[in-house]
Design an enzyme around this catalytic site. Sequence first.
Site, PDB file in Angstrom:
ATOM      1  N   LYS A 191       0.026  -0.212  44.448  1.00 39.07           N
ATOM      2  CA  LYS A 191      -0.840  -0.908  45.415  1.00 39.07           C
ATOM      3  C   LYS A 191      -1.723  -1.913  44.688  1.00 39.07           C
ATOM      4  O   LYS A 191      -2.628  -1.544  43.940  1.00 39.07           O
ATOM      5  CB  LYS A 191      -1.732   0.060  46.193  1.00 39.07           C
ATOM      6  N   GLY A 243      -9.942   0.935  38.263  1.00 44.11           N
ATOM      7  CA  GLY A 243     -10.900   0.356  39.205  1.00 44.11           C
ATOM      8  C   GLY A 243     -12.284   0.927  38.963  1.00 44.11           C
ATOM      9  O   GLY A 243     -12.620   1.322  37.838  1.00 44.11           O
ATOM     10  N   SER A 244     -13.068   0.984  40.027  1.00 44.22           N
ATOM     11  CA  SER A 244     -14.464   1.388  39.869  1.00 44.22           C
ATOM     12  C   SER A 244     -14.589   2.888  39.642  1.00 44.22           C
ATOM     13  O   SER A 244     -13.738   3.677  40.084  1.00 44.22           O
ATOM     14  CB  SER A 244     -15.251   0.986  41.114  1.00 44.22           C
ATOM     15  N   THR A 245     -15.672   3.288  39.006  1.00 44.77           N
ATOM     16  CA  THR A 245     -15.912   4.711  38.736  1.00 44.77           C
ATOM     17  C   THR A 245     -16.091   5.473  40.052  1.00 44.77           C
ATOM     18  O   THR A 245     -15.628   6.603  40.183  1.00 44.77           O
ATOM     19  CB  THR A 245     -17.139   4.853  37.815  1.00 44.77           C
ATOM     20  N   ALA A 246     -16.721   4.842  41.046  1.00 47.49           N
ATOM     21  CA  ALA A 246     -16.954   5.527  42.321  1.00 47.49           C
ATOM     22  C   ALA A 246     -15.621   5.910  42.976  1.00 47.49           C
ATOM     23  O   ALA A 246     -15.430   7.061  43.406  1.00 47.49           O
ATOM     24  CB  ALA A 246     -17.758   4.627  43.256  1.00 47.49           C
ATOM     25  N   GLY A 248     -12.720   6.111  41.463  1.00 45.63           N
ATOM     26  CA  GLY A 248     -12.055   7.047  40.550  1.00 45.63           C
ATOM     27  C   GLY A 248     -12.511   8.478  40.796  1.00 45.63           C
ATOM     28  O   GLY A 248     -11.701   9.409  40.839  1.00 45.63           O
ATOM     29  N   GLU A 265      -8.640   4.801  34.683  1.00 47.29           N
ATOM     30  CA  GLU A 265      -9.240   3.809  33.790  1.00 47.29           C
ATOM     31  C   GLU A 265     -10.334   3.136  34.604  1.00 47.29           C
ATOM     32  O   GLU A 265     -10.057   2.379  35.528  1.00 47.29           O
ATOM     33  CB  GLU A 265      -8.164   2.824  33.329  1.00 47.29           C
ATOM     34  N   CYS A 299     -13.178  -4.710  32.485  1.00 50.03           N
ATOM     35  CA  CYS A 299     -13.735  -3.354  32.386  1.00 50.03           C
ATOM     36  C   CYS A 299     -14.359  -3.112  31.016  1.00 50.03           C
ATOM     37  O   CYS A 299     -15.329  -2.385  30.892  1.00 50.03           O
ATOM     38  CB  CYS A 299     -12.675  -2.313  32.693  1.00 50.03           C
ATOM     39  N   GLU A 396     -22.544  -1.533  35.467  1.00 51.99           N
ATOM     40  CA  GLU A 396     -21.509  -2.543  35.246  1.00 51.99           C
ATOM     41  C   GLU A 396     -21.783  -3.731  36.180  1.00 51.99           C
ATOM     42  O   GLU A 396     -21.800  -3.570  37.395  1.00 51.99           O
ATOM     43  CB  GLU A 396     -20.152  -1.918  35.583  1.00 51.99           C
TER      44      GLU A 396
HETATM   45  P1  NDP Z   1     -12.354  -0.614  43.633  1.00 51.64           P
HETATM   46  O1  NDP Z   1     -12.420   0.536  42.688  1.00 51.64           O
HETATM   47  O2  NDP Z   1     -12.719  -0.389  45.039  1.00 51.64           O
HETATM   48  O3  NDP Z   1     -10.865  -1.239  43.633  1.00 51.64           O
HETATM   49  C1  NDP Z   1      -9.829  -0.895  42.747  1.00 51.64           C
HETATM   50  C2  NDP Z   1      -8.548  -0.593  43.521  1.00 51.64           C
HETATM   51  O4  NDP Z   1      -8.693   0.613  44.270  1.00 51.64           O
HETATM   52  C3  NDP Z   1      -8.176  -1.650  44.544  1.00 51.64           C
HETATM   53  O5  NDP Z   1      -6.765  -1.750  44.627  1.00 51.64           O
HETATM   54  C4  NDP Z   1      -8.761  -1.067  45.811  1.00 51.64           C
HETATM   55  O6  NDP Z   1      -8.189  -1.582  46.966  1.00 51.64           O
HETATM   56  C5  NDP Z   1      -8.443   0.387  45.646  1.00 51.64           C
HETATM   57  N1  NDP Z   1      -9.257   1.297  46.440  1.00 51.64           N
HETATM   58  C6  NDP Z   1     -10.438   1.048  47.064  1.00 51.64           C
HETATM   59  N2  NDP Z   1     -10.901   2.171  47.662  1.00 51.64           N
HETATM   60  C7  NDP Z   1      -9.990   3.135  47.418  1.00 51.64           C
HETATM   61  C8  NDP Z   1      -9.905   4.517  47.755  1.00 51.64           C
HETATM   62  N3  NDP Z   1     -10.862   5.128  48.448  1.00 51.64           N
HETATM   63  N4  NDP Z   1      -8.835   5.234  47.325  1.00 51.64           N
HETATM   64  C9  NDP Z   1      -7.871   4.643  46.591  1.00 51.64           C
HETATM   65  N5  NDP Z   1      -7.901   3.338  46.246  1.00 51.64           N
HETATM   66  C10 NDP Z   1      -8.937   2.588  46.645  1.00 51.64           C
HETATM   67  O7  NDP Z   1     -13.186  -1.798  43.038  1.00 51.64           O
HETATM   68  P2  NDP Z   1     -13.949  -2.960  43.858  1.00 51.64           P
HETATM   69  O8  NDP Z   1     -12.961  -4.005  44.102  1.00 51.64           O
HETATM   70  O9  NDP Z   1     -14.659  -2.445  45.053  1.00 51.64           O
HETATM   71  O10 NDP Z   1     -15.039  -3.409  42.815  1.00 51.64           O
HETATM   72  C11 NDP Z   1     -16.301  -2.738  42.776  1.00 51.64           C
HETATM   73  C12 NDP Z   1     -16.826  -2.661  41.388  1.00 51.64           C
HETATM   74  O11 NDP Z   1     -15.948  -1.846  40.632  1.00 51.64           O
HETATM   75  C13 NDP Z   1     -16.879  -3.953  40.616  1.00 51.64           C
HETATM   76  O12 NDP Z   1     -18.068  -4.641  40.844  1.00 51.64           O
HETATM   77  C14 NDP Z   1     -16.758  -3.498  39.202  1.00 51.64           C
HETATM   78  O13 NDP Z   1     -18.023  -3.136  38.731  1.00 51.64           O
HETATM   79  C15 NDP Z   1     -15.887  -2.263  39.298  1.00 51.64           C
HETATM   80  N6  NDP Z   1     -14.484  -2.538  38.967  1.00 51.64           N
HETATM   81  C16 NDP Z   1     -14.040  -2.103  37.769  1.00 51.64           C
HETATM   82  C17 NDP Z   1     -12.752  -2.369  37.393  1.00 51.64           C
HETATM   83  C18 NDP Z   1     -12.247  -1.938  36.083  1.00 51.64           C
HETATM   84  O14 NDP Z   1     -11.227  -2.451  35.609  1.00 51.64           O
HETATM   85  N7  NDP Z   1     -12.884  -0.984  35.450  1.00 51.64           N
HETATM   86  C19 NDP Z   1     -11.831  -3.141  38.233  1.00 51.64           C
HETATM   87  C20 NDP Z   1     -12.381  -3.495  39.524  1.00 51.64           C
HETATM   88  C21 NDP Z   1     -13.664  -3.210  39.836  1.00 51.64           C
HETATM   89  P3  NDP Z   1      -8.870  -2.860  47.675  1.00 51.64           P
HETATM   90  O15 NDP Z   1      -8.924  -3.943  46.672  1.00 51.64           O
HETATM   91  O16 NDP Z   1      -7.919  -3.161  48.727  1.00 51.64           O
HETATM   92  O17 NDP Z   1     -10.218  -2.413  48.138  1.00 51.64           O
END
Ligand code: NDP
Length: 486
Positions: A191, A243-246, A248, A265, A299, A396
């Site tokens: 995804k 993606g984000s820690t929340a 994760g 990650e 990240c 972050e």
């Molecule tokens: P998210 O963690 O929401 O997005 C990462 C991925 O997870 C996207 O494909 C997203 O889909 C998907 N996703 C969102 N919600 C869920 C869920 N409940 N269950 C499973 N998958 C989900 O990051 P954000 O885009 O909201 O960014 C927010 C903050 O996170 C940023 O400001 C940054 O600080 C941090 N971040 C860190 C990253 C890293 O590499 N460590 C990468 C991205 C963000 P969709 O895009 O469709 O919402």
Amino acid sequence: MSTQETRTRIVWDYAPAPESPDHVRLRDSYGLFVNGEFADPKDGTRVPSISPSTEEPVAEVAFAGPEDVRGAIAAARAAQPGWAALSGLERGKYLFRVARLIQERAREMAVVESMDGGKPIRESRDVDVPLAAAHFFHYAGWADKLSYGLAGREAAPLGVAAQIVPWNFPLLMAAWKLAPALACGNTAVLKPAETTPLSALLLAEICQEAELPPGVVQVLPGDGATGAALVRADGIDKVAFTGSTAVGKDIQAALAGTGTSLTLELGGKSANVVFEDAALDQAVEGIVNGIFFNQGHVCCAGSRLLIQESVADVVIGKLWERMGRLRVGDPLDKNTDVGAINSAEQLERIEALVAAGEEEGALRRTVACELPERGWWFAPTIFTEVAPAHRIAVEEIFGPVVSVMTFRTQAEAIEKANNSTYGLAAGIWTDKGSKAFEVASALEAGVVWQNTYNKFDPTAAFGGYKESGFGREGGPAGLRHYVRLS
Ligand code: NDP
């Protein structure tokens, strides 16, 4: 007028050097990629993917709903035994083909990545796309040598992998996830992020061109709800998330007790540590690369800059002067250093944290530069007089914003660097090799760069400690999370 005067009046500037998007073969609308074909979503939802530098739609994509998720998993499950039954050599050939096709379409993929995500073409062309191909090449090589990469043990694939990637490195993260999973005999449902689905869909086309057996790779564009449905669906053996820690943490809670294998990650607040004996001009280039690469949407960005007090003024002065020469603007211009912020939401998050930095008493300096009228932009920013408890030193920001703190001794540098809930990466700048190794081994970070920053290589493991997640991607270490060992 004397020659001398004439010379000093010359103001050097760059003429625009935009990369043309004319050669890009984007469709107007993309379906979901399931079982080797592009298909309509069951509920018919299609959403435009917007360019962050123009606010114009680039192409329309289907959004997967729960029924589509179930269908994609069923296709992956049906294909998995046949894929696993192929010899490693055969699987490797498919991965090799994918790598070659990425190379063949490299120019197009780089342009699409920059249009869809906002990153400078210089980066998508020189970093994202070549590294994505390199990951497929690397794991093509491992496919028939798995036991050598796994300490001589016999390995069986886990089954079906659900893989969720973010918007900051859309194609590269897809490659990091798919290549090792496929090499080990797993099938996958990927995804991409809501704001950057297009390069993953081009990769789906490449899977077709490579004649990958149907069902080995599915690509399901969608939003957070699609991701949440995917990780909770029946029939998944492994979840890999970046993606984000929340989010994760949410996924980890959802999978607790299910037996589904998980790698995360997540975010970071990485320390870039500059000692007084470092080559300072080189360090300044590393600081710039560490925090302004990809607009700081990284990240492992070196977002906490720790400078030894004796050289702090010099380093900050040189850094500020260098920041003034960064070119912010059109991602498709080959001279651009800092492109567009990925989305309006991300720009809001950056602005909120920067405002918090000012309110809490840190000193903000933002480069004065002309920003395009349309699109989402944030000019390179430095905060000094930062205290360790300030939000800008803890959270972050994921934008082109660096928070500077100082230290006096090596012990203090280590203590400050480790004073974070995250532990993804760190940088050390010193001319003394023994000091570099001593500090590196004391830092709680998955990756430590010495006298460089943001260097990625498919042969090297990448991953974090603490709230930056667990599991490793890249190199033979990346195989371990896609197999069951016996
Ligand atoms: P998210 O963690 O929401 O997005 C990462 C991925 O997870 C996207 O494909 C997203 O889909 C998907 N996703 C969102 N919600 C869920 C869920 N409940 N269950 C499973 N998958 C989900 O990051 P954000 O885009 O909201 O960014 C927010 C903050 O996170 C940023 O400001 C940054 O600080 C941090 N971040 C860190 C990253 C890293 O590499 N460590 C990468 C991205 C963000 P969709 O895009 O469709 O919402």
